[in-house]
Design a protein around this motif. Structure first.
Motif, PDB file in Angstrom:
ATOM      1  N   TYR A  41      -2.850   1.528  -2.813  1.00  0.00           N
ATOM      2  CA  TYR A  41      -3.566   2.126  -1.682  1.00  0.00           C
ATOM      3  C   TYR A  41      -4.990   2.495  -2.115  1.00  0.00           C
ATOM      4  O   TYR A  41      -5.971   2.187  -1.425  1.00  0.00           O
ATOM      5  CB  TYR A  41      -2.806   3.365  -1.200  1.00  0.00           C
ATOM      6  CG  TYR A  41      -3.496   4.034  -0.045  1.00  0.00           C
ATOM      7  CD1 TYR A  41      -3.376   3.528   1.246  1.00  0.00           C
ATOM      8  CD2 TYR A  41      -4.317   5.137  -0.253  1.00  0.00           C
ATOM      9  CE1 TYR A  41      -4.053   4.109   2.304  1.00  0.00           C
ATOM     10  CE2 TYR A  41      -4.998   5.720   0.794  1.00  0.00           C
ATOM     11  CZ  TYR A  41      -4.856   5.211   2.068  1.00  0.00           C
ATOM     12  OH  TYR A  41      -5.542   5.778   3.113  1.00  0.00           O
TER      13      TYR A  41
ATOM     14  N   ASN B 101      -8.337   0.941  -0.493  1.00  0.00           N
ATOM     15  CA  ASN B 101      -9.007   1.823   0.465  1.00  0.00           C
ATOM     16  C   ASN B 101     -10.020   2.782  -0.128  1.00  0.00           C
ATOM     17  O   ASN B 101     -10.853   3.307   0.592  1.00  0.00           O
ATOM     18  CB  ASN B 101      -7.963   2.645   1.230  1.00  0.00           C
ATOM     19  CG  ASN B 101      -7.034   1.744   1.993  1.00  0.00           C
ATOM     20  OD1 ASN B 101      -7.452   1.091   2.942  1.00  0.00           O
ATOM     21  ND2 ASN B 101      -5.793   1.675   1.557  1.00  0.00           N
TER      22      ASN B 101
ATOM     23  N   GLN C 163       0.800  -1.234   0.000  1.00  0.00           N
ATOM     24  CA  GLN C 163       0.000   0.000   0.000  1.00  0.00           C
ATOM     25  C   GLN C 163       0.828   1.278   0.000  1.00  0.00           C
ATOM     26  O   GLN C 163       0.285   2.376  -0.016  1.00  0.00           O
ATOM     27  CB  GLN C 163      -0.991  -0.031   1.153  1.00  0.00           C
ATOM     28  CG  GLN C 163      -1.981  -1.168   0.987  1.00  0.00           C
ATOM     29  CD  GLN C 163      -3.274  -0.962   1.751  1.00  0.00           C
ATOM     30  OE1 GLN C 163      -3.612   0.148   2.150  1.00  0.00           O
ATOM     31  NE2 GLN C 163      -4.008  -2.044   1.944  1.00  0.00           N
TER      32      GLN C 163
ATOM     33  N   THR D 234      -5.851   3.917   8.315  1.00  0.00           N
ATOM     34  CA  THR D 234      -6.139   4.227   6.906  1.00  0.00           C
ATOM     35  C   THR D 234      -6.833   5.572   6.774  1.00  0.00           C
ATOM     36  O   THR D 234      -6.562   6.327   5.841  1.00  0.00           O
ATOM     37  CB  THR D 234      -7.038   3.153   6.254  1.00  0.00           C
ATOM     38  OG1 THR D 234      -8.087   2.867   7.146  1.00  0.00           O
ATOM     39  CG2 THR D 234      -6.282   1.901   5.912  1.00  0.00           C
TER      40      THR D 234
END
Ligand code: PPS
Length: 572
Positions: free
Chosen positions: A143, A147, A137, A482
């Protein structure tokens, strides 16, 4: 490969005629609609205007599988990048195969429709491994995939109704067919494209001159203004810089056009993709330099791709891409000869002084208001950059405290605020957890979804404050790593993000229990209580970690001030 010459016949677009589009727009108003993300809007624009030719819509499952596995669609056509319509599970449940959906921009304008032929849950780890080289990520696209992208993909052909509207730099935006028509009109038979997401400095100018000479071609400066790497110089500033540099090229041989592409920073695969896109725009050549579309370092601190991997992969597929690569090595300034030369062609390197300023060094010099030499860039470009990026001590920034309830975040944040106000110079706003929950997030509870929403709201306000040159001090629990990272990305587009972990242990917080909440949480009277019955991701590498157990508030606040000083955010 023989010297290619452009075939400048128009390429297929996905738009219907004006009359049909007016009718379709009315009909589409009744369809189930999907509000596209900024990335999807970029993708849709290039699908509709032929920039992604031969794609006819968002990839179906078979094409997606082929593209992910071996860069080929089900019929064998070369295509290296999955162009997918990712949606939420909830939305996907409302859509049946064979159904038409309306694709809307962020203001609700219908840009096109899509007939959904496929709906599937992708294996995102496989996509990351195959397309980006690692399921790591630290890669911005990986990423994004894990996410931000929805968990379900929809595929199917697209019908174009209208182009996304751009109010900025309109005269500099061209569809592939508009560029083709321009080249035709100008009699340009060979065109070399220069892809870029950075301001142009002297080395780039030298490189593009050389490329045009080598390919005996005209030059198209073709910067990406859609989405680039988080933290890049914003496109408004870049385009002003490009305009300034363009004056230094002979007008009859060079032009510039803006490309609304959402980059993925996929290095080698991205280079192949860029080549295909440039072919669609009527170019015969493309410059591929060192570390083309590189994402930076992976989580182990190593480069994701080798510096010349992109050139190697491009070379393998060059004939199929149909756009010849002009490969360039790193250009460096040779002081004694006062000129740029490719680093690998300097034979007397032991007898000359080789100078170079990296992107990181340039950012440091800008941040600290230091000199940027004339051999490196043009004064007009440096002035533009300085206007947007004043020295750090004049920029806005955000201090983001995170820690358990009762850890001391609010008290330290208050002390920091007062110290900063005493210094003066910039407006300071405190977004304390409790204050925000009263004013911005009064309807929210403490589920993961609600906490995320709360933190994103704080992040949004802080990013606006930072953008406008103020100081935002945030002090929520912000338990999820996150979400904190997403907020960091939003803010770092405008200024520094200083994460401060108030590392008071849960035992100590419970012992202090200032608000009596831990007692209630232990008794099960408050559910989902952070540290007791709900998770907290300890920040791995915050800018500062404060141990509060044997240190008083004033000292903690002072440590924050010292950190801000060492980062150049406040004058010492
Ligand atoms: S979050 O997770 O960042 O959205 O939380 P935040 O907005 O900072 O709100 C935390 C304050 O709300 C009180 N409170 C709770 N905290 C954690 N978990 C649960 N379930 C909960 N219920 C109420 C608590 O007083 C927090 O205040 P601080 O200032 O952190 O002590």
């Amino acid at each position: 490969m023989n010297m290619p010459i452009t075939n400048l016949a128009p390429i297929p677009e996905l738009y219907v005629s004006y009359e049909s589009s007016q009718k379709l727009k009315v009909e589409a108003a009744d369809l189930t609609s999907w509000d596209m993300t900024p990335r999807q809007i970029c993708d849709l624009e290039l699908l509709m205007n032929g920039g992604f030719n031969p794609l006819k819509g968002f990839l179906n499952e078979a094409d997606y599988d082929g593209v992910v596995e071996n860069m080929r669609m089900a019929d064998g056509t070369l295509w290296p990048m999955p162009i997918t319509l990712d949606v939420s599970e909830k939305f996907a449940e409302t859509v049946e195969l064979g159904q038409d959906i309306a694709l809307r921009d962020q203001e609700g304008v219908i840009l096109g429709t899509m007939t959904v032929t496929d709906k599937w849950v992708p294996n995102k780890s496989r996509e990351a491994e195959k397309v980006f080289g690692a399921d790591d990520q630290a890669h911005p696209a990986v990423y994004y995939l894990h996410n931000q992208a929805g968990s379900v993909y929809l595929g199917g052909p697209v019908t174009g109704i209208q182009q996304p509207v751009h109010y900025d730099f309109r005269a500099r935006r061209d569809t592939p067919n508009e560029l083709r028509a321009f080249f035709r009109k100008m009699g340009w038979r060979r065109v070399v494209a220069f892809q870029t997401r950075n301001p142009l400095h002297r080395a780039h100018q030298e490189l593009t001159f050389r490329a045009a000479k080598e390919a005996q071609a005209n030059l198209l400066i073709h910067p990406v203004v859609g989405l680039t790497k988080p933290g890049d110089v914003d496109h408004f500033t870049r385009v002003r810089c490009y305009e300034a540099v363009l004056d230094k090229y002979p007008a009859s041989t060079t032009t510039m056009s803006l490309l609304n592409l959402a980059m993925r920073m996929a290095g080698p695969r991205e280079a192949v993709w860029h080549g295909l896109i440039r072919g669609n725009h009527g170019c015969t050549h493309m410059i591929v330099g060192r570390d083309h579309a590189g994402p930076g370092k992976n989580s182990a601190g190593e480069d994701f791709y080798g510096a010349y991997d992109a050139q190697d992969l491009y070379r393998t597929y060059q004939d199929e891409i149909g756009v010849e690569m002009v490969d360039f090595k790193h250009m460096v300034w040779v002081q004694e000869r006062a000129q740029y030369e490719p680093a690998d062609e300097i034979e007397d390197r032991d007898n000359v002084t080789i100078l170079n300023i990296s992107g990181t060094e340039l950012r440091r010099r800008l941040a600290e208001g230091l000199e940027i030499p004339e051999w490196f860039s043009f004064p007009e470009v440096v002035n533009e950059l300085r206007r947007t990026r004043p020295p750090r001590a004049q920029q806005g920034f955000t201090v983001f405290f995170t820690g358990f309830s009762g850890s001391g975040k609010s008290t330290i944040a208050n002390a920091v605020m007062v110290k900063l106000m005493e210094m003066g110079g910039r407006p300071v706003t405190l977004l304390d957890g409790d204050i925000v929950r009263k004013n911005l997030s009064s309807e929210l509870g403490f589920s993961k979804e609600h906490r995320d929403l709360n933190i994103r709201r704080i992040g949004y306000v802080a990013s606006e404050i930072t953008k406008n040159g103020g100081i935002a001090i945030c002090a929520p629990i912000a338990p999820y790593a996150t979400t904190r990272r997403a907020v960091r990305e939003d803010i770092e587009a405008f200024g520094a993000f200083v994460e401060v972990h108030v590392a008071t242990s849960i035992e100590e917080c419970e012992k202090r229990d200032r608000k009596g909440l831990y007692k209630l949480a232990r008794a099960g009277k408050i559910k989902e209580f952070t540290g007791i019955s709900d998770p907290y991701d300890v920040p791995e590498s915050p800018e500062l970690r404060l141990e509060t157990e044997s240190v008083d508030v004033d000292n903690c606040a002072h440590q924050v001030i010292l950190k801000l000083e060492s980062m150049g955010l406040i004058a010492g």
